[in-house]
Design a protein around this motif. Structure first.
Motif, short mmCIF file in Angstrom:
data_model
loop_
_atom_site.label_atom_id
_atom_site.label_comp_id
_atom_site.label_asym_id
_atom_site.label_seq_id
_atom_site.Cartn_x
_atom_site.Cartn_y
_atom_site.Cartn_z
N ILE A 33 0.84 -1.18 0.00
CA ILE A 33 0.00 0.00 0.00
C ILE A 33 0.89 1.24 0.00
N ILE A 34 0.41 2.27 -0.68
CA ILE A 34 1.08 3.58 -0.69
C ILE A 34 0.12 4.57 -0.04
N TYR A 35 0.59 5.30 0.96
CA TYR A 35 -0.27 6.26 1.64
C TYR A 35 0.52 7.50 1.99
N GLY A 36 -0.16 8.50 2.52
CA GLY A 36 0.47 9.74 2.94
C GLY A 36 0.22 10.86 1.94
N GLY A 37 0.62 12.05 2.32
CA GLY A 37 0.39 13.21 1.46
C GLY A 37 -1.09 13.55 1.41
N SER A 38 -1.48 14.27 0.38
CA SER A 38 -2.88 14.68 0.26
C SER A 38 -3.69 13.72 -0.60
N ALA A 39 -3.05 12.74 -1.22
CA ALA A 39 -3.74 11.79 -2.09
C ALA A 39 -4.29 10.63 -1.27
N GLU A 40 -5.23 9.93 -1.87
CA GLU A 40 -5.82 8.75 -1.24
C GLU A 40 -4.84 7.59 -1.23
N PRO A 41 -4.96 6.67 -0.27
CA PRO A 41 -4.11 5.47 -0.29
C PRO A 41 -4.37 4.63 -1.54
N VAL A 42 -3.31 3.98 -2.03
CA VAL A 42 -3.40 3.15 -3.22
C VAL A 42 -2.90 1.76 -2.89
N ALA A 43 -3.74 0.75 -3.09
CA ALA A 43 -3.33 -0.64 -2.88
C ALA A 43 -2.67 -1.13 -4.17
N ILE A 44 -1.49 -1.75 -4.03
CA ILE A 44 -0.74 -2.20 -5.19
C ILE A 44 -0.25 -3.64 -5.00
N THR A 45 0.26 -4.20 -6.09
CA THR A 45 0.87 -5.52 -6.08
C THR A 45 2.27 -5.40 -6.65
N LEU A 46 3.26 -5.98 -5.97
CA LEU A 46 4.64 -5.97 -6.43
C LEU A 46 5.10 -7.39 -6.73
N GLU A 47 6.03 -7.51 -7.66
CA GLU A 47 6.63 -8.81 -7.96
C GLU A 47 7.60 -9.16 -6.83
N LEU A 48 7.51 -10.38 -6.34
CA LEU A 48 8.36 -10.82 -5.23
C LEU A 48 9.83 -10.75 -5.59
N ARG A 49 10.20 -11.17 -6.79
CA ARG A 49 11.62 -11.19 -7.18
C ARG A 49 12.21 -9.79 -7.22
N GLU A 50 11.42 -8.78 -7.62
CA GLU A 50 11.91 -7.40 -7.67
C GLU A 50 12.19 -6.87 -6.26
N ILE A 51 11.27 -7.12 -5.34
CA ILE A 51 11.43 -6.60 -3.98
C ILE A 51 12.56 -7.33 -3.26
N VAL A 52 12.72 -8.63 -3.50
CA VAL A 52 13.81 -9.39 -2.87
C VAL A 52 15.15 -8.87 -3.38
N LYS A 53 15.24 -8.58 -4.67
CA LYS A 53 16.48 -8.05 -5.25
C LYS A 53 16.81 -6.67 -4.65
N ALA A 54 15.79 -5.83 -4.48
CA ALA A 54 16.01 -4.50 -3.91
C ALA A 54 16.40 -4.59 -2.44
N LEU A 55 15.88 -5.57 -1.71
CA LEU A 55 16.18 -5.71 -0.29
C LEU A 55 17.62 -6.15 -0.03
N GLU A 56 18.32 -6.63 -1.05
CA GLU A 56 19.72 -7.01 -0.89
C GLU A 56 20.60 -5.81 -0.59
N ASN A 57 20.13 -4.62 -0.95
CA ASN A 57 20.87 -3.39 -0.72
C ASN A 57 20.27 -2.67 0.50
N ASN A 58 21.07 -2.41 1.51
CA ASN A 58 20.57 -1.76 2.73
C ASN A 58 20.07 -0.34 2.48
N ALA A 59 20.52 0.30 1.42
CA ALA A 59 20.08 1.66 1.11
C ALA A 59 18.60 1.70 0.74
#
Length: 98
Positions: A33-59
């Motif tokens: 989910i994406i929330y905050g700011g003045s816009a409404e929250p948005v429910a989304i779906t992410l690919e597991l492999r993309e998020i796992v690859k991004a999590l390898e970097n602590n930044a």
């Protein structure tokens, strides 16, 4: 400029809830989910492999992330990440607009 770019699909209200989230995880996707700011929250779906690859970097936890939802791009920071207790794989992510 964000170093991390994730592709996502928007979820409709009918695609939210426990059963739908389980089906997404079984198909190697995770609900988020994406929330905050003045816009409404948005429910989304992410690919597991993309998020796992991004999590390898602590930044990933400190930098601004760009999430592409169709033609729209959201600049966000990760607020919370839920992981499976035994497998340690991501199960749900919360993003806050930057």
């Amino acid at each position: 400029m964000a170093n991390f770019v994730l592709n996502a699909q928007a979820r409709e209200a009918a695609q939210q809830g426990k059963g739908s989230s389980r089906r997404l995880r079984h198909a190697a996707q995770i609900p988020a989910i994406i929330y905050g700011g003045s816009a409404e929250p948005v429910a989304i779906t992410l690919e597991l492999r993309e998020i796992v690859k991004a999590l390898e970097n602590n930044a990933f936890f400190e930098e601004v992330i760009e999430i592409k939802i169709g033609d729209k791009v959201e600049s966000v920071k990760i607020q919370a990440l839920q992981r499976h207790p035994a497998k340690n794989t991501p199960m749900h992510a919360d993003f806050k607009r930057a």
